[in-house]
Design a protein around this motif. Structure first.
Motif, PDB file in Angstrom:
ATOM      1  N   HIS A   6      55.990 -18.370  35.594  1.00 20.06           N
ATOM      2  CA  HIS A   6      54.577 -18.116  35.913  1.00 20.06           C
ATOM      3  C   HIS A   6      54.507 -17.342  37.223  1.00 20.06           C
ATOM      4  O   HIS A   6      54.605 -17.914  38.307  1.00 20.06           O
ATOM      5  CB  HIS A   6      53.818 -19.455  36.008  1.00 20.06           C
ATOM      6  CG  HIS A   6      52.323 -19.296  36.059  1.00 20.06           C
ATOM      7  ND1 HIS A   6      51.459 -20.287  35.640  1.00 20.06           N
ATOM      8  CD2 HIS A   6      51.532 -18.271  36.489  1.00 20.06           C
ATOM      9  CE1 HIS A   6      50.203 -19.874  35.808  1.00 20.06           C
ATOM     10  NE2 HIS A   6      50.227 -18.656  36.335  1.00 20.06           N
ATOM     11  N   HIS A   8      52.898 -13.596  39.326  1.00 21.28           N
ATOM     12  CA  HIS A   8      51.919 -12.500  39.377  1.00 21.28           C
ATOM     13  C   HIS A   8      52.424 -11.385  40.293  1.00 21.28           C
ATOM     14  O   HIS A   8      53.115 -11.650  41.280  1.00 21.28           O
ATOM     15  CB  HIS A   8      50.572 -13.015  39.887  1.00 21.28           C
ATOM     16  CG  HIS A   8      49.959 -14.049  38.983  1.00 21.28           C
ATOM     17  ND1 HIS A   8      49.176 -13.708  37.911  1.00 21.28           N
ATOM     18  CD2 HIS A   8      50.048 -15.403  38.978  1.00 21.28           C
ATOM     19  CE1 HIS A   8      48.790 -14.816  37.282  1.00 21.28           C
ATOM     20  NE2 HIS A   8      49.307 -15.849  37.911  1.00 21.28           N
ATOM     21  N   HIS A  38      47.151 -11.625  35.189  1.00 24.78           N
ATOM     22  CA  HIS A  38      45.890 -11.975  34.542  1.00 24.78           C
ATOM     23  C   HIS A  38      45.369 -10.859  33.640  1.00 24.78           C
ATOM     24  O   HIS A  38      45.181  -9.728  34.092  1.00 24.78           O
ATOM     25  CB  HIS A  38      44.815 -12.261  35.598  1.00 24.78           C
ATOM     26  CG  HIS A  38      45.144 -13.409  36.498  1.00 24.78           C
ATOM     27  ND1 HIS A  38      45.035 -14.720  36.104  1.00 24.78           N
ATOM     28  CD2 HIS A  38      45.598 -13.445  37.773  1.00 24.78           C
ATOM     29  CE1 HIS A  38      45.388 -15.508  37.104  1.00 24.78           C
ATOM     30  NE2 HIS A  38      45.743 -14.770  38.135  1.00 24.78           N
ATOM     31  N   GLU A  63      48.556 -14.040  31.380  1.00 28.14           N
ATOM     32  CA  GLU A  63      47.743 -15.246  31.561  1.00 28.14           C
ATOM     33  C   GLU A  63      46.300 -14.876  31.251  1.00 28.14           C
ATOM     34  O   GLU A  63      45.706 -14.042  31.942  1.00 28.14           O
ATOM     35  CB  GLU A  63      47.862 -15.787  32.998  1.00 28.14           C
ATOM     36  CG  GLU A  63      47.002 -17.027  33.237  1.00 28.14           C
ATOM     37  CD  GLU A  63      47.252 -17.701  34.591  1.00 28.14           C
ATOM     38  OE1 GLU A  63      47.814 -17.058  35.501  1.00 28.14           O
ATOM     39  OE2 GLU A  63      46.864 -18.883  34.733  1.00 28.14           O
ATOM     40  N   ASP A 241      53.598 -19.889  39.814  1.00 30.28           N
ATOM     41  CA  ASP A 241      52.286 -19.248  39.956  1.00 30.28           C
ATOM     42  C   ASP A 241      52.239 -18.456  41.269  1.00 30.28           C
ATOM     43  O   ASP A 241      51.198 -18.400  41.935  1.00 30.28           O
ATOM     44  CB  ASP A 241      51.162 -20.297  39.916  1.00 30.28           C
ATOM     45  CG  ASP A 241      49.872 -19.762  39.308  1.00 30.28           C
ATOM     46  OD1 ASP A 241      49.799 -18.541  39.057  1.00 30.28           O
ATOM     47  OD2 ASP A 241      48.947 -20.554  39.109  1.00 30.28           O
ATOM     48  N   HIS A 243      51.757 -15.687  43.891  1.00 31.87           N
ATOM     49  CA  HIS A 243      50.888 -14.509  44.042  1.00 31.87           C
ATOM     50  C   HIS A 243      51.360 -13.656  45.211  1.00 31.87           C
ATOM     51  O   HIS A 243      50.570 -12.952  45.835  1.00 31.87           O
ATOM     52  CB  HIS A 243      49.432 -14.938  44.245  1.00 31.87           C
ATOM     53  CG  HIS A 243      48.748 -15.377  42.979  1.00 31.87           C
ATOM     54  ND1 HIS A 243      48.958 -16.601  42.396  1.00 31.87           N
ATOM     55  CD2 HIS A 243      47.862 -14.728  42.173  1.00 31.87           C
ATOM     56  CE1 HIS A 243      48.218 -16.691  41.286  1.00 31.87           C
ATOM     57  NE2 HIS A 243      47.548 -15.568  41.128  1.00 31.87           N
TER      58      HIS A 243
HETATM   59 ZN   LIG Z   1      48.639 -17.742  37.348  1.00 33.42          ZN
END
Ligand SMILES: [Zn+2]
Ligand SMILES: [Zn+2]
Length: 287
Positions: A6, A8, A38, A63, A241, A243
């Motif tokens: 996961h 980005h 996303h 996602e 996740d 970023h």
């Molecule tokens: Zn995410």
């Protein structure tokens, strides 16, 4: 062997390029990585190439922001065919919705006497999938806010004056989109969205897996979802996740999913691809 599924990049609201992300993955000893920007798969080809040059296995991903019964659900798609026409046309539609939302948020800011220009947001985003973090960055850059936190607190958080509700695709539609592109659908960070009550229904509708390991899941939360995965016969996934530098320290590699879960995910993708190809190709494997 461990994986982070996961992640980005700057193809949505992360700050790293695919190449930077892959090199962080290498430093953390990841055997496999997925890119789950996303509402887009645009960064996947570059991430695949970057992973290949670092000797890391790449799993295509995205996602999607969806909803069921008014509850927001983030659905991770893995293993989709990145050339799938329906997938590409639908994500283009989601991106148009995101771009309209930026214009609406900027209009609200303007009405609050904050003369931010939408172009300034799009320039910072420089991707097709802009979101609130880009508006926050633009507000800081233009000197209207002192920090990203301030931008969210004053303007952008839910029910703050420049917040605009997001229109979301239904979870069932999002899962169908992932499935018809040959991928598997996984519920992201269930511990953050309080989605337990809709899990049985979404499983019934074809959910393939659940993200048990996530930066914001406590050990007890992870354990709870591992039990659910067991109960509903779901794949187990996990990821940081990350970023990039958005919130200080990059998170890539802080969630370490044991590789045997990646193996199971890959077999499920292979199963789906075979089912999509239909009985003809199974009967005539040489064709
Ligand atoms: Zn995410
Ligand atoms: Zn999410």
């Amino acid at each position: 062997m461990v994986a982070d599924l996961h992640l980005h990049t700057n193809f949505s609201d992360g700050t790293f390029s695919p190449e930077e992300l892959a090199s962080h993955g290498k430093r953390h000893g990841l055997a496999a990585m997925s890119l789950t920007d996303h509402d887009t798969v645009e960064g996947c080809p570059r991430m695949a190439a970057a992973c290949a040059s670092e000797g890391i296995e790449f799993i295509s991903g995205t996602e999607l922001t969806a909803e069921l019964k008014g509850i927001e659900v983030h659905l991770l798609g893995y293993g989709m065919d990145l050339e799938n026409k329906k997938l590409l046309s639908e994500v283009a539609r989601f991106q148009a919705v995101r771009q309209n939302r930026i214009h609406e948020m900027v209009a609200r800011l303007n009405r609050l006497n904050v003369p931010l220009r939408a172009e300034a947001v799009f320039e910072i985003a420089s991707c097709r999938s802009p979101g609130r973090p880009h508006v926050a960055r633009a507000l800081v850059k233009a000197g209207f806010c002192g920090s990203l936190d301030e931008a969210f607190e004053r303007f952008l958080k839910v029910n703050r004056p420049a917040w605009v509700p997001k229109c979301k695709v239904s979870a069932l539609e999002a899962m169908n989109l992932i499935h018809q592109a040959g991928g598997v659908a996984v519920m992201a960070h269930p511990g953050l969205n309080r989605t337990d009550e809709i899990i049985p229904e979404i499983v019934e509708a074809g959910l393939d897996g659940i993200e048990c390991f996530h930066t914001k899941h406590s050990t007890a939360t992870s354990h709870h979802y591992l039990q659910m995965a067991d109960q509903f016969h779901l794949l187990v996934t996990g990821g940081s996740d990350c970023h990039g530098l958005n919130k200080g320290k990059p998170l890539v590699g802080t969630v370490r999913l044991p590789y045997h879960h990646v193996e199971k995910l890959k077999s499920k993708v292979a199963e789906r691809r075979a089912a999509l190809a239909g009985p003809q190709s199974a009967l005539h494997p040489s064709h």
